[in-house]
Design an enzyme around this catalytic site. Structure first.
Site, PDB file in Angstrom:
ATOM      1  CG  HIS A 102       6.712 -24.596 -28.979  1.00  0.00           C
ATOM      2  ND1 HIS A 102       7.752 -25.439 -28.672  1.00  0.00           N
ATOM      3  CD2 HIS A 102       5.584 -25.336 -28.848  1.00  0.00           C
ATOM      4  CE1 HIS A 102       7.280 -26.641 -28.369  1.00  0.00           C
ATOM      5  NE2 HIS A 102       5.963 -26.596 -28.475  1.00  0.00           N
ATOM      6  CG  ASP A 134      11.125 -24.626 -29.025  1.00  0.00           C
ATOM      7  OD1 ASP A 134      11.279 -25.862 -29.084  1.00  0.00           O
ATOM      8  OD2 ASP A 134      10.105 -24.096 -28.549  1.00  0.00           O
TER       9      ASP A 134
END
Length: 341
Positions: free
Chosen positions: A36, A142
């Site tokens: 991520h 995210d």
């Protein structure tokens, strides 16, 4: 990238030549897990270098150090348009992964996931600070940081976008799993879900983020239509019905040509690979969150040996929550394997 055009759209009142405040700034808030962290740093470099937009990449000191150390192009990190904000790392336990766990979900990372919730206040402070000096503030975060960036919705000149580091297929499967037409697609028949691999803790964490997902103007996927067109079409139709937008901007990968900062150890395998015949080498890797049991590693090693094929195998345990904490390396390969291979 259409998403950048949307960010720069003059209809949002960004580009007034008479105002010294006439600029857009992007704040990127990644989730503290390496895949991520890396994808959003790739996107940050692309926006800052290709569109000349200031980008502020904001995460904990520990995870900023991690992603910068591993990034594939150190040259891109020197771009004056990209700024790094490191917040104090909230304290969290960092146990080693358990290779014999009944679930392959990296539950040992859960303490670091939970600690990320504490970033809400410092992120909100950064948002308010930047909103005072920029005409428009774009927050790209995210999915798992939706709770942390919720205060963007209270800032008049700020707008947030979700970044999805997983495939559009996965996103559409989650979003449309109850849609009979979607489930009738041939390629979905017989596929199992990931639900059985999720722990109650990560499911609760995900549910918390879902409560704030509606605050975002849309979702950005690290994908492209040539790979996932059918699923992107499904998502676009569904999200448009909710007055949200969808973009596919990938695959993201920084160009490393001309990057002289890489060490010999980071380049040797590429030099070796260039000497091999096309399509003659197997690449074996299970990412940064999977830890295989000794018996699994042994079986895979023997299978590769018996295949008589050349291969590149990334053999590693999963990351700890803090990769800089003390680490004891395992040596699970069969005796004499490295010599024979």
């Amino acid at each position: 990238m259409d998403v950048i055009s949307n960010i720069q759209d003059p209809s949002h009142g960004i580009m007034s030549s008479s105002s010294k405040k006439a600029q857009v700034e992007v704040i990127v808030v990644p989730f503290p897990c390496h895949s991520h962290l890396n994808q959003l740093l790739q996107l940050s470099c692309h926006i800052s270098s290709s569109y000349n937009i200031p980008v502020r990449y904001a995460t904990t000191a520990t995870h900023l150090r991690q992603v910068k150390l591993r990034f594939n192009s150190q040259t891109h990190l020197q771009n004056p348009n990209i700024h790094f904000h490191e917040f104090p790392t909230p304290p969290f336990l960092s146990p080693p992964p358990n290779p014999n766990s009944s679930s392959k979900f990296p539950s040992h990372l859960q303490p670091s996931f939970e600690a990320s919730i504490l970033l809400r206040d410092p992120v909100a402070d950064l948002l308010r600070e930047i909103s005072d000096t920029a005409t428009r503030v774009i927050v790209i975060h995210d999915y798992f940081m939706s709770y942390v960036v919720q205060d963007a919705a209270t800032i008049p000149n700020a707008e947030s976008y979700i970044f999805s580091p997983v495939s559009a297929f996965h996103g559409s499967f989650r979003l449309l799993k109850d849609n009979k037409s979607f489930q009738s697609l041939d390629e979905l028949k017989g596929l199992s879900t990931i639900q059985g691999n999720l722990t109650p803790e990560i499911q609760n964490f995900s549910d918390l983020q879902a409560d704030y997902q509606s605050l975002a103007a849309g979702t950005i996927f690290n994908s492209c239509r040539s790979l996932e067109g059918i699923y992107l079409d499904w998502l676009e139709k569904e999200m448009n019905s909710r007055n949200k937008k969808v973009w596919a901007i990938g695959p993201l990968n920084s160009d490393t040509k001309g990057d002289k900062r890489k060490s010999h150890n980071q380049h040797w395998f590429l030099e070796w690979l260039d000497k091999q015949a096309p399509k003659s080498v197997l690449y074996v890797s299970f990412g940064t969150t999977i830890t295989m049991a000794d018996e699994q590693i042994k079986e895979l090693a023997l299978g590769l040996e018996q295949s008589k094929l050349k291969f590149l195998w990334v053999l590693r345990d999963a990351d700890k929550g803090d990769i800089f904490a003390e680490y004891v390396e395992r040596s699970p390969l069969p005796d004499g394997y490295s010599i024979r291979i």
